[in-house]
Design a protein around this motif. Structure first.
Motif, PDB file in Angstrom:
ATOM      1  N   CYS A  98       0.818  -1.220   0.000  1.00  0.00           N
ATOM      2  CA  CYS A  98       0.000   0.000   0.000  1.00  0.00           C
ATOM      3  C   CYS A  98       0.849   1.266   0.000  1.00  0.00           C
ATOM      4  O   CYS A  98       0.453   2.272  -0.594  1.00  0.00           O
ATOM      5  CB  CYS A  98      -0.937   0.001   1.198  1.00  0.00           C
ATOM      6  N   TYR A  99       1.983   1.238   0.657  1.00  0.00           N
ATOM      7  CA  TYR A  99       2.847   2.411   0.747  1.00  0.00           C
ATOM      8  C   TYR A  99       3.873   2.488  -0.376  1.00  0.00           C
ATOM      9  O   TYR A  99       4.648   3.438  -0.433  1.00  0.00           O
ATOM     10  CB  TYR A  99       3.576   2.435   2.098  1.00  0.00           C
ATOM     11  N   SER A 100       3.894   1.507  -1.263  1.00  0.00           N
ATOM     12  CA  SER A 100       4.875   1.480  -2.345  1.00  0.00           C
ATOM     13  C   SER A 100       4.401   2.280  -3.544  1.00  0.00           C
ATOM     14  O   SER A 100       3.205   2.330  -3.854  1.00  0.00           O
ATOM     15  CB  SER A 100       5.148   0.040  -2.783  1.00  0.00           C
ATOM     16  N   ALA A 101       5.371   2.863  -4.225  1.00  0.00           N
ATOM     17  CA  ALA A 101       5.068   3.660  -5.405  1.00  0.00           C
ATOM     18  C   ALA A 101       4.832   2.789  -6.640  1.00  0.00           C
ATOM     19  O   ALA A 101       4.160   3.218  -7.580  1.00  0.00           O
ATOM     20  CB  ALA A 101       6.207   4.641  -5.670  1.00  0.00           C
ATOM     21  N   THR A 102       5.381   1.569  -6.641  1.00  0.00           N
ATOM     22  CA  THR A 102       5.246   0.675  -7.791  1.00  0.00           C
ATOM     23  C   THR A 102       4.847  -0.723  -7.314  1.00  0.00           C
ATOM     24  O   THR A 102       4.946  -1.042  -6.130  1.00  0.00           O
ATOM     25  CB  THR A 102       6.569   0.548  -8.572  1.00  0.00           C
ATOM     26  N   TYR A 103       4.448  -1.539  -8.270  1.00  0.00           N
ATOM     27  CA  TYR A 103       4.099  -2.927  -7.949  1.00  0.00           C
ATOM     28  C   TYR A 103       5.318  -3.745  -7.527  1.00  0.00           C
ATOM     29  O   TYR A 103       5.176  -4.812  -6.936  1.00  0.00           O
ATOM     30  CB  TYR A 103       3.419  -3.614  -9.138  1.00  0.00           C
TER      31      TYR A 103
ATOM     32  N   ASP B  54       9.619  -1.517  -4.428  1.00  0.00           N
ATOM     33  CA  ASP B  54      11.019  -1.176  -4.189  1.00  0.00           C
ATOM     34  C   ASP B  54      11.244   0.282  -3.795  1.00  0.00           C
ATOM     35  O   ASP B  54      12.376   0.667  -3.508  1.00  0.00           O
ATOM     36  CB  ASP B  54      11.865  -1.525  -5.411  1.00  0.00           C
ATOM     37  N   SER B  55      10.178   1.067  -3.778  1.00  0.00           N
ATOM     38  CA  SER B  55      10.306   2.463  -3.359  1.00  0.00           C
ATOM     39  C   SER B  55       8.969   2.945  -2.795  1.00  0.00           C
ATOM     40  O   SER B  55       7.907   2.496  -3.223  1.00  0.00           O
ATOM     41  CB  SER B  55      10.748   3.333  -4.532  1.00  0.00           C
ATOM     42  N   PRO B  56       9.030   3.875  -1.837  1.00  0.00           N
ATOM     43  CA  PRO B  56       7.799   4.347  -1.203  1.00  0.00           C
ATOM     44  C   PRO B  56       7.095   5.434  -2.012  1.00  0.00           C
ATOM     45  O   PRO B  56       7.714   6.113  -2.844  1.00  0.00           O
ATOM     46  CB  PRO B  56       8.313   4.926   0.121  1.00  0.00           C
ATOM     47  N   LYS B  57       5.811   5.583  -1.754  1.00  0.00           N
ATOM     48  CA  LYS B  57       5.069   6.710  -2.294  1.00  0.00           C
ATOM     49  C   LYS B  57       5.571   7.979  -1.611  1.00  0.00           C
ATOM     50  O   LYS B  57       6.008   7.945  -0.457  1.00  0.00           O
ATOM     51  CB  LYS B  57       3.571   6.575  -1.996  1.00  0.00           C
TER      52      LYS B  57
END
Length: 56
Positions: A20-25, A28-31
């Motif tokens: 939920c907090y990830s920028a991508t599926y 590997d990086s947070p929003k």
């Protein structure tokens, strides 16, 4: 319910948080704006994974 099953349940919850907090599926990086939450969820998931492996 066994200890391993409980740990797996909490691991799944933390991995959902990471997703939920990830920028991508790839997770590997947070929003933007959720860096702390993403990092904490990743750390918690890692610890739970280690505990699950110890139960095997």
């Amino acid at each position: 319910m066994t200890t391993k099953e409980l740990l797996e349940k909490y691991y799944d919850i933390e991995m959902n948080n990471v997703f939920c907090y990830s920028a991508t599926y790839l997770m590997d990086s947070p929003k933007k704006g959720y860096e702390r939450e993403w990092r904490e969820a990743c750390e918690s998931a890692g610890i739970l994974k280690e505990l699950i492996e110890e139960c095997e």
